[in-house]
Design a protein around this motif. Structure first.
Motif, PDB file in Angstrom:
ATOM      1  N   SER A 197       0.830  -1.209   0.000  1.00 32.50           N
ATOM      2  CA  SER A 197       0.000   0.000   0.000  1.00 32.50           C
ATOM      3  C   SER A 197       0.864   1.259   0.000  1.00 32.50           C
ATOM      4  O   SER A 197       2.084   1.202   0.140  1.00 32.50           O
ATOM      5  N   ARG A 198       0.172   2.380  -0.097  1.00 33.35           N
ATOM      6  CA  ARG A 198       0.847   3.680   0.015  1.00 33.35           C
ATOM      7  C   ARG A 198       1.510   3.839   1.384  1.00 33.35           C
ATOM      8  O   ARG A 198       2.265   4.783   1.598  1.00 33.35           O
ATOM      9  N   GLY A 207     -11.327   3.787   6.339  1.00 31.97           N
ATOM     10  CA  GLY A 207     -11.005   2.359   6.237  1.00 31.97           C
ATOM     11  C   GLY A 207      -9.863   2.121   5.264  1.00 31.97           C
ATOM     12  O   GLY A 207      -9.864   1.141   4.516  1.00 31.97           O
TER      13      GLY A 207
END
Ligand SMILES: N[C@@H](CCC(=O)N[C@@H](CS)C(=O)NCC(=O)O)C(=O)O
Length: 211
Positions: free
Chosen positions: A13-14, A52
């Motif tokens: 992910s980032r 989320g």
């Protein structure tokens, strides 16, 4: 109150941007890996980030989300790392400029391109990033005036925008221009970037199994 730094992330992910930033900052931190799916969208994690999504950073009781904001916050919270120009200094202008250009026009242009969405030419005036080509040209100019976005001074803006450029080249969502490649190569050679990649790569197999 504990001043512990906790990053909620996933190695796919980032959140890797925040890991790199934390390694540049050099303060102790703890990572909580949040699995994609129910854990990330469940009430416990949504208390931390109602979107989320990862990443999120907790510093003591304070929560900050959004990669660009997290990078800017860490640079200010730990000025001894020298990752942001002094508030009020002239360099603060381009520093903000490229952080926000990364979070706004670049992120939107690259995501839309990856999804196949093309802004009709006659509507580019109402689109904040104009066109994908405009963004690429602006970025090329930004990384061509010196080693870093602020000339010879590395900053949190390089972590944020540099990570996007490196990924864009890796995943083919950005044009392979020589100036981007030279910039990405320079940043990826930083000891903190290498450490961050090693740490996140080590977490990948477990998350790939979970996914
Ligand atoms: N604007 C956010 C984007 C965060 C984001 O989209 N994270 C993705 C991973 S790269 C995510 O958590 N996706 C999971 C999901 O939405 O279910 C930031 O810059 O931090």
């Amino acid at each position: 109150m504990s001043d512990e730094l906790v990053v909620y992330s996933n190695p796919m992910s980032r959140g890797r941007i925040v890991r790199w930033m934390l390694e540049e900052v050099g303060q102790p931190y703890r990572m909580e890996v949040v699995a994609f799916g129910p854990a990330m969208k469940g009430p416990a994690y949504k208390e931390i980030n109602p979107m989320g999504k990862v990443p999120a950073l907790k510093h003591g009781d304070m929560v900050v989300t959004e990669c660009a904001a997290i990078c800017a916050y860490l640079a200010d919270a730990f000025p001894q790392a020298g990752l942001a120009p002094e508030p009020g200094s002239k360099l603060r202008g381009p520093y903000y400029r490229w952080l926000f250009f990364g979070a706004g026009p670049t992120e939107a242009a690259v995501t839309n391109k990856a999804l196949g969405f093309v802004v009709p030419e006659e509507r580019s005036g109402m689109c904040g990033y104009g066109s994908f080509g405009d963004v690429m040209d602006s970025l090329e100019g930004a990384v061509s005036h010196g080693d870093y976005l602020l000339g010879d001074r590395f900053s949190a803006a390089d972590v944020y925008l540099g990570a996007q450029i490196s990924w864009g080249l890796q995943f083919g969502s950005m044009e392979r221009r020589p100036a981007f490649e030279a910039y990405a190569k320079r940043l990826q050679a930083r000891p903190a970037a290498i450490r961050a990649n090693e740490l996140d790569n080590a977490l990948m197999p477990e998350q790939q199994k979970a996914g």
